[in-house]
Design an enzyme around this catalytic site. Structure first.
Site, PDB file in Angstrom:
ATOM      1  N   CYS A 380       0.832  -1.199   0.000  1.00  0.00           N
ATOM      2  CA  CYS A 380       0.000   0.000   0.000  1.00  0.00           C
ATOM      3  C   CYS A 380       0.872   1.257   0.000  1.00  0.00           C
ATOM      4  CB  CYS A 380      -0.968  -0.064   1.177  1.00  0.00           C
ATOM      5  SG  CYS A 380      -2.434   0.937   0.895  1.00  0.00           S
ATOM      6  N   HIS A 513      -3.638  -4.976   0.668  1.00  0.00           N
ATOM      7  CA  HIS A 513      -3.029  -5.578   1.865  1.00  0.00           C
ATOM      8  C   HIS A 513      -3.167  -7.102   1.819  1.00  0.00           C
ATOM      9  CE1 HIS A 513      -2.347  -1.898   4.235  1.00  0.00           C
ATOM     10  NE2 HIS A 513      -3.369  -1.426   3.543  1.00  0.00           N
ATOM     11  N   GLU A 515      -1.714  -9.233   3.480  1.00  0.00           N
ATOM     12  CA  GLU A 515      -1.553  -9.859   4.800  1.00  0.00           C
ATOM     13  C   GLU A 515      -2.887 -10.246   5.435  1.00  0.00           C
ATOM     14  OE1 GLU A 515      -0.936  -6.701   4.061  1.00  0.00           O
ATOM     15  OE2 GLU A 515      -1.253  -5.305   5.720  1.00  0.00           O
TER      16      GLU A 515
HETATM   17  N1  GLN Z   1      -1.822   6.685   3.066  1.00  0.00           N
HETATM   18  C1  GLN Z   1      -1.979   5.955   1.862  1.00  0.00           C
HETATM   19  C2  GLN Z   1      -3.344   6.146   1.247  1.00  0.00           C
HETATM   20  O1  GLN Z   1      -4.273   6.519   1.895  1.00  0.00           O
HETATM   21  C3  GLN Z   1      -1.700   4.481   2.061  1.00  0.00           C
HETATM   22  C4  GLN Z   1      -2.637   3.828   3.014  1.00  0.00           C
HETATM   23  C5  GLN Z   1      -2.160   2.477   3.464  1.00  0.00           C
HETATM   24  O2  GLN Z   1      -0.974   2.176   3.371  1.00  0.00           O
HETATM   25  N2  GLN Z   1      -3.044   1.655   3.963  1.00  0.00           N
HETATM   26  O3  GLN Z   1      -3.520   5.883   0.087  1.00  0.00           O
END
Ligand code: GLN
Length: 538
Positions: A380, A513, A515
């Site tokens: 992410c 994600h 995970e």
């Molecule tokens: N801050 C980033 C966004 O909002 C990544 C968010 C995250 O890593 N879950 O896109």
């Protein structure tokens, strides 16, 4: 009708109610029953989405886009049942539902009160959206005696009365401390906690006693006597060396059998503990290991990256080795120290994150992984940082940045409406931080002959998201010309989902994600592959 098992906690928090509930779920499933797990959280936030991981640990995301308590992660990992939005409720959510109804005049002029209106709403939630489950296990967050948890405890008391006591079981998990100075095990806190529970109308049917050492029979007898619980239902849970031992330990203590006995049910088949025995064996006995650096903002709090830590461990299990996590605080990571701090790691991982703090250290660490050909996984925010690093150092866009933390510069990462002019629906506004993200499961299409396709062995994947910002797709060609491939895209080809480096042994960034979907008995292919690459690095 489903039978309900309510799990409360006493004496202190963090005794492992979530893990106990999840282990019980596995055991009941293994004996042929269909189980669902739920969490009732007493705090006032509507969901944990806006809570700092320092406060509350990781925010777990479900397929259907709920931001939930991390215990739902344990539930999924142990039971394999995909959690839903309807499996986590908070006091904040209950009150906002009730207040919305009140504003609409739907209480027909009545005085709206905790009992019955709040408790009724809690009871509705407990029953809602169940599908022929044999058991619904509901864990109540916090500990008995907290002011916040009172309405929940009252609601479950009423609920058991509504459905008939024979269909509801109360499990109370308490601490039985060992006092070193006097070399004694103390049952008094448990007695007090049960007294507290009884004073609000609940007599536990099973007491699970968490202890750092085995509890002698006469102490268990004492608990049985004072707490009015059959000795067979005073179950000890002694600290385990790995959480994968928990189902085995509860099986040995006959927790599942006692639960079935209570409901006058028979085991449909013998419980199968072999998969847990196998992974416990690997986790405890493997000598080989790899060091993986996690560079993030919340590394000091153990639970902040719970699912990630778990997924990496699962990756280790599938490669028959231990994963040592080297946690590096991105805010304290000085560019000059990077080489030194990373010289003993075989893989570098940048997890999800928010805000500007610590970004420069992360970007430098990514550069180090790229140049030195160290396996890298960016999740992410980690993928977004990899994009910025590559843009700055390879595409020579020196001011490449994300609009999340820089309103000037060249915003290669931004909100979709900042870079898309075609009138596509804007996903969020800046006004309200709760629930404005791309949340939950989305499809991605993987490019032919890419590394990621090889890893997933499928063209279409579904992974869980939690972010506001996206990589601007219009840069795709520029990146690809220099060797950074956009190897996974949203089905409409507008959102980059996965990036990978061509001339690198293993360098992958994912906008989602992975995970959240890894399970100990079924490790996620991305983590297995990452750890394998790290192993080959040594
Ligand atoms: N801050 C980033 C966004 O909002 C990544 C968010 C995250 O890593 N879950 O896109």
């Amino acid at each position: 009708m489903a039978r309900y098992i309510f799990v409360t906690g006493g004496v202190v928090s963090s005794l492992g109610k979530g893990l106990s509930s999840a282990s019980l779920a596995y055991l009941l499933q293994s004996r042929g029953y269909k189980v669902r797990l739920r969490k009732l959280d007493p705090y006032l936030n509507v969901d944990p989405g806006t809570m700092s991981p320092f406060q509350h640990g990781e925010v777990f995301v479900t397929d259907d886009g709920a931001e939930t308590d991390l215990d739902l992660g344990h539930y999924e990992r142990f039971s394999g049942v995909t959690a839903k939005k309807t499996d986590n409720i908070t006091t904040g959510k209950i009150y906002s539902d009730v207040l919305r109804k009140e504003r609409k005049g739907q209480y027909l002029g009545k005085t709206v009160q905790v009992i019955p209106h709040i408790t009724d709403r809690i009871k509705e939630f407990i029953k809602h959206d169940t599908h022929k489950e044999d058991f619904v296990i509901c864990e109540i967050g916090g500990i008995v005696g907290d002011i916040e948890s009172l309405p929940f405890v009252e609601a479950i008391r009423q609920f058991s009365n509504d459905i008939g006591k024979k269909n509801a079981l109360f499990i109370h998990l308490t601490l039985v401390p060992y006092l070193k100075a006097s070399d004694e095990i103390k049952t008094k806190p448990t007695q007090h906690s049960v007294k507290e529970l009884r004073s609000i109308g609940i007599q536990p049917d099973i007491i699970i006693c968490r202890s750092e050492r085995p509890i002698p029979l006469d102490h268990r007898k004492k608990i049985s006597l004072f707490c009015n619980v059959d000795i067979k239902n005073v179950i000890e849970t002694v600290d385990v060396k790995t959480i994968y031992e928990a189902p085995i330990s509860f099986f040995n203590q006959k927790l599942d059998i006692q639960v079935l006995n209570y409901f006058k049910l028979k085991s449909k088949k013998p419980a199968n503990l072999n998969p847990w025995k196998k992974i416990t064996q690997i986790t405890l006995n493997t000598k080989r290991h790899v060091n993986i650096a996690i560079i993030g903002k919340y590394v000091e709090l153990k639970d902040a990256y719970k699912s990630l830590d778990e997924a990496l461990t699962h990756g280790g299990i599938s490669n028959n080795l231990k994963v040592n996590l080297v946690r590096i605080d991105s805010e304290k990571l000085k560019v000059s120290e990077i080489k030194n701090k990373l010289k003993n790691v075989s893989g570098i991982l940048i997890p999800g994150g928010f805000g500007k703090r610590g970004t420069e250290g992360k970007i430098e660490a990514i550069r180090y992984a790229r140049i030195n050909k160290i396996p890298f996984l960016g999740i992410c925010y980690g993928m977004q940082m990899a994009i910025i690093e590559f843009a700055r150092n390879q595409l020579k866009i020196k001011k490449a940045t994300s609009s999340e933390f820089d309103k000037g510069g060249v915003q290669i990462i931004g909100l979709m409406h900042e870079w898309e002019k075609s009138g596509r629906k804007v996903k969020g506004t800046d006004k309200d931080l709760g629930g404005t993200m791309r949340l939950g499961s989305y499809d991605a299409i993987l490019k032919d002959k890419s590394k990621i396709r090889d890893i997933y062995k499928s063209r279409l994947i579904k992974e869980r998201h939690r972010h506001r910002y996206e990589v601007d797709i219009s840069y795709k060609e520029k990146f690809e010309k220099k060797g950074l491939i956009f190897s996974g895209l949203s089905p409409d080809h507008k959102l980059p989902e996965i990036i990978e480096l061509k001339n690198h042994p293993w360098f992958i960034g994912v906008q989602f994600h992975p995970e959240f979907k890894s399970r100990p008995l079924n490790p996620h292919p991305l983590f297995s592959s990452f750890i394998k690459a790290a192993k080959n690095q040594k």
